[in-house]
Write a protein that holds these residues in place. Sequence first.
Motif, PDB file in Angstrom:
ATOM      1  N   GLN A 354      39.231  37.388  69.176  1.00 47.89           N
ATOM      2  CA  GLN A 354      40.251  36.482  69.715  1.00 47.89           C
ATOM      3  C   GLN A 354      40.524  36.796  71.175  1.00 47.89           C
ATOM      4  N   ARG A 358      40.048  34.260  74.690  1.00 45.94           N
ATOM      5  CA  ARG A 358      41.148  33.866  75.569  1.00 45.94           C
ATOM      6  C   ARG A 358      40.769  33.841  77.040  1.00 45.94           C
ATOM      7  N   THR A 361      39.496  28.999  80.161  1.00 43.89           N
ATOM      8  CA  THR A 361      40.639  28.152  80.516  1.00 43.89           C
ATOM      9  C   THR A 361      40.484  26.745  79.952  1.00 43.89           C
ATOM     10  N   TYR A 380      42.542  21.965  77.594  1.00 46.25           N
ATOM     11  CA  TYR A 380      42.839  23.358  77.883  1.00 46.25           C
ATOM     12  C   TYR A 380      42.489  24.201  76.661  1.00 46.25           C
ATOM     13  N   ARG A 382      44.061  26.659  75.613  1.00 44.82           N
ATOM     14  CA  ARG A 382      45.291  27.084  74.928  1.00 44.82           C
ATOM     15  C   ARG A 382      46.033  25.910  74.288  1.00 44.82           C
ATOM     16  N   GLU A 383      45.497  24.694  74.410  1.00 45.68           N
ATOM     17  CA  GLU A 383      46.147  23.551  73.756  1.00 45.68           C
ATOM     18  C   GLU A 383      46.003  23.655  72.243  1.00 45.68           C
ATOM     19  N   ARG A 384      46.897  22.970  71.546  1.00 44.49           N
ATOM     20  CA  ARG A 384      46.913  23.030  70.093  1.00 44.49           C
ATOM     21  C   ARG A 384      45.975  21.978  69.487  1.00 44.49           C
ATOM     22  N   ALA A 420      45.798  27.231  68.587  1.00 45.23           N
ATOM     23  CA  ALA A 420      45.148  26.809  69.823  1.00 45.23           C
ATOM     24  C   ALA A 420      43.644  26.772  69.619  1.00 45.23           C
ATOM     25  N   ASN A 422      41.306  28.182  71.431  1.00 44.03           N
ATOM     26  CA  ASN A 422      40.676  29.492  71.558  1.00 44.03           C
ATOM     27  C   ASN A 422      40.927  30.372  70.340  1.00 44.03           C
ATOM     28  N   GLU A 423      41.999  30.114  69.605  1.00 45.39           N
ATOM     29  CA  GLU A 423      42.251  30.859  68.375  1.00 45.39           C
ATOM     30  C   GLU A 423      41.365  30.385  67.227  1.00 45.39           C
TER      31      GLU A 423
END
Length: 467
Positions: A354, A358, A361, A380, A382-384, A420, A422-423
């Motif tokens: 994880q 991250r 971007t 992005y 980090r967007e959901r 997100a 990336n998650e």
Amino acid sequence: MKKFFQEIKADIKFKSAGPGQKLTESVGEKAPKEKPSQPPARQPRQGPTNEAQMAAAAALARLEQKQPRARGPTSQDSIRNQVRKELRAEATVSGNPEAPGNNTVQEPKEEGSAHLAVPGVYFTCPLTGAILRKDQRDARIREAILMHFSTDPVAASIMKIHTFNKDRDRVKLGVDTIAKYLDNIHLHPEEEKYRKIKVQNKVFQERIHCLEGTHEFFEAIGFQKVLLPIPDQGKSPELGREGPVRGLPDSAGTFPRVPEGPEEFYVLGEAALAQPQSLERHKEQLLSAEPVRATLARQRRVFRPSPLASQFDLPTDFFNLTAEEIKREQRLRSEAVERLSVLRTKAMREREEQREMRKYTYTLLRVRLPDGCLLQGTFYARERVAALYGFVREALQNDWLPFELLASGGQKLSEDENLAFNECGLVPSALLTFSWDVAVLEDIRAAGTQPDTSILKPELLSAIEKL
């Protein structure tokens, strides 16, 4: 016993005398040497056991620690070579190999850029709708806000306060102080002292004067900057006479000098005072405003069915790292090399994966529809996941029908989960599969109707491209 040892000695001496000789042979003739017999065929050796292999590996490791030998290229060497290449590329672009001031690593222009999945990362100005590059965002937004003063100076000054000042804590403190000024005027309209704000006041200087846009805001809501004399200027209450001193004496026993001449004040005009509701509305606008930020352009594209759907040729904007980020990546990879020899639990490995995700971007996502067409957009990292569901729903002709999105391996992405990209491992690019809700489709067929074969809106299909 003595005789027994004598016989043994004689036998040993006889055997050591050499080969025998016939009586008919001459003394000079030597007996022919016997041909050595063929050694028996060896049986194939069995491989070492697991315990023996582990013991040998441990012994070899101890030997290498005691006697270090020249090592081949490691992953750390590869990282250093990569950093050296990128810094060399930066020096080539800047024309000065010794220029240390440039912190951005400029990568050479990619060949075959016409085949990129997306031309780059772009943004949309919320005020003008213009499409901007990353390096144009701040300058173009500033220009748009300054141009907005001619049409709505109050809104423009509020945007300037929240956008031009980067320290959010300082902005909040200044905005709360301005709101307190306006509350006092609203609650005590008959008190003249609340309608005057001394510019040289310590609180005003520390909290408001230092922020860009505050002076424009006061003037836009009806304050006027005027010069007023200081009350009791020139009097000395301590001495009871007219004089140039005022206040308490300092440690040396002298009185401080009174500033001579008038000082600047913000004074609320009569027209603004007659409209207290406007002041209250402007205060609420100031408190609820947010910084003006360029939004990421989705760059929505639709492609025909293609076997290249899972291949992504991304531009450098998705991987462009600064020198600081490259050093950080080198340090993290050096630590990763050391961790390879350490036993880790599954949870530890997942956390490290994880953390690796991250560093991105942006991410480029494609959704394969039931008819094989591909819907593509930029997000992005980090967007959901809910942002992707909304993006897809806007492109559907029947946007009211529920649907599902599946990642590689059949992993279902739930719209309700607050995860997100990336998650979920959907960076820097990913291909997902679209499917209608099975239960809803069965209900539609049970009602004697069939869902539309055309999934996307006609205006999107008219601009379909070949991947």
